[in-house]
Motif scaffolding. Structure first.
Motif, short mmCIF file in Angstrom:
data_model
loop_
_atom_site.label_atom_id
_atom_site.label_comp_id
_atom_site.label_asym_id
_atom_site.label_seq_id
_atom_site.Cartn_x
_atom_site.Cartn_y
_atom_site.Cartn_z
N THR A 95 62.84 83.83 104.70
CA THR A 95 62.57 83.92 103.27
C THR A 95 61.48 84.96 103.02
OG1 THR A 95 63.18 81.61 102.88
CG2 THR A 95 61.80 82.68 101.21
N THR A 96 61.74 85.87 102.08
CA THR A 96 60.77 86.89 101.71
C THR A 96 60.38 86.68 100.25
OG1 THR A 96 61.76 88.50 103.23
CG2 THR A 96 60.33 89.36 101.49
N PRO A 97 59.12 86.31 99.98
CA PRO A 97 58.71 86.14 98.58
C PRO A 97 58.65 87.49 97.87
CG PRO A 97 56.83 85.91 100.05
CD PRO A 97 58.03 86.03 100.92
N LEU A 98 59.04 87.50 96.61
CA LEU A 98 58.97 88.72 95.81
C LEU A 98 57.79 88.64 94.85
CD1 LEU A 98 62.77 89.30 95.06
CD2 LEU A 98 61.36 90.31 96.86
N ARG A 99 57.83 87.72 93.90
CA ARG A 99 56.73 87.64 92.94
C ARG A 99 56.84 86.37 92.12
NH1 ARG A 99 52.95 91.24 91.05
NH2 ARG A 99 52.12 90.86 88.95
N ALA A 100 55.69 85.84 91.72
CA ALA A 100 55.62 84.77 90.74
C ALA A 100 55.19 85.39 89.42
CB ALA A 100 54.62 83.70 91.17
N VAL A 101 56.01 85.24 88.40
CA VAL A 101 55.74 85.82 87.09
C VAL A 101 55.07 84.77 86.22
CG1 VAL A 101 56.79 86.76 85.00
CG2 VAL A 101 57.66 87.43 87.24
N ALA A 102 53.89 85.08 85.74
CA ALA A 102 53.16 84.18 84.84
C ALA A 102 52.62 85.01 83.69
CB ALA A 102 52.02 83.48 85.58
N ALA A 103 53.30 84.91 82.55
CA ALA A 103 52.88 85.65 81.36
C ALA A 103 53.03 84.73 80.16
CB ALA A 103 53.71 86.92 81.19
N ARG A 105 58.04 94.38 85.03
CA ARG A 105 58.03 95.68 85.71
C ARG A 105 57.62 95.51 87.18
NH1 ARG A 105 54.39 97.86 82.88
NH2 ARG A 105 55.83 98.73 81.33
N ALA A 106 56.56 94.74 87.41
CA ALA A 106 56.08 94.54 88.78
C ALA A 106 57.11 93.80 89.62
CB ALA A 106 54.76 93.77 88.76
N THR A 107 57.81 92.85 89.02
CA THR A 107 58.83 92.10 89.75
C THR A 107 60.00 93.00 90.10
OG1 THR A 107 58.19 90.13 88.52
CG2 THR A 107 60.27 90.04 89.70
#
Length: 263
Positions: free
Chosen positions: A229-237, A161-163
């Motif tokens: 480059t624009t970072p969006l998100r690192a997903v760690a679950a 959701r956050a990504t």
């Protein structure tokens, strides 16, 4: 210690049924992302999209049957390579009318394990396949074990959701693209990965300007990395880990060439 190293050490095996759920969750997420990139970057007119909900957020989906079919087939082809564990990154590449790279929306899945215990290239192993799967039971980081609770699905949904929220925000805030842009889906393979060859052929080699650095190609293509480059998100679950960012091509800062002729 980097977050990648910490994740690698903390990662625990999960049952096959949960591994299956993770793979399906990611490919569904990728599908939603592609549709929303096309919407926010105005690749197709906004009236050709319908508004729905995913991850408790408003999302957009193309209503054109051929667009939906193409995206579905492309994601299935990506999933087939994820199952083999040969994918380094997935890219949604946007070109202008002169085939210049405008943007690359990147999904780094280098930390994904290989789903080696699943039968078939594009489908997942079923319970009936367990006893007869060639080579026996184990996929990297996954075990054939009924134990539940290895994956916190609430965390997975919250991370996705956050990504999605970050992706939508970036797509809305970026400058407009020129008219007549097109897109494609690309996969960057690991060095040890073999090119997906078969019939019908789902993949073709990318242009030289988008070829990544490898043993056979020590110099990456000029459009790898982009101008910004624009970072969006690192997903760690739990066992699900990937990173997202968007690269804006060098051609985006250059005016389109104008050709003229004299009679």
């Amino acid at each position: 210690m980097t977050s990648h190293e910490q994740f690698s050490q903390d990662q625990q095996p999960v049952p096959f049924n949960q591994a299956s759920h993770l793979l399906v969750s990611f490919t569904q997420f990728l599908t939603v992302c592609i549709h929303n990139i096309l919407f926010y970057r105005s690749i197709y007119p906004s009236q050709t999209f319908l508004t729905s909900r995913a991850y408790n957020l408003p999302v957009h989906q193309s209503r054109h049957p051929k667009v939906c079919s193409w995206i579905r087939d492309a994601v299935d082809a990506v999933k087939a390579q994820l199952v083999l564990g040969v994918v380094e990154r997935i890219a949604v590449v946007i070109y202008d009318g002169q085939a210049r790279v405008m943007e690359r929306w990147m999904f780094d899945v280098a930390r994904f394990p290989a789903w080696k215990g699943f039968k078939g290239a594009s489908g997942l192993r079923t319970d009936e396949d367990d006893d007869g799967a060639e080579g026996g039971g184990g996929a990297e980081n996954f075990v054939d074990n009924p134990t539940e609770g290895k994956v916190n699905w609430s965390n997975v949904d919250e991370e996705l959701r956050a990504t999605m929220r970050k992706l939508a925000y970036a797509g809305e805030k970026m400058g407009p693209l020129p008219e007549g842009c097109t897109f494609t889906i690309a996969v960057e393979l690991r060095d040890e990965g073999e090119a997906p060859i078969g019939h019908p052929q789902p993949w073709i080699p990318s242009q030289l300007n988008l070829q990544t650095k490898s043993k056979d190609n020590p110099t990456p293509g000029q459009d790898i990395g982009g101008a910004k480059t624009t970072p969006l998100r690192a997903v760690a679950a739990g066992p699900l880990f990937f990173e997202c960012w968007v690269e804006e091509g060098k051609a985006k800062e250059q005016p389109a060439s104008i050709t003229s002729s004299k009679s």
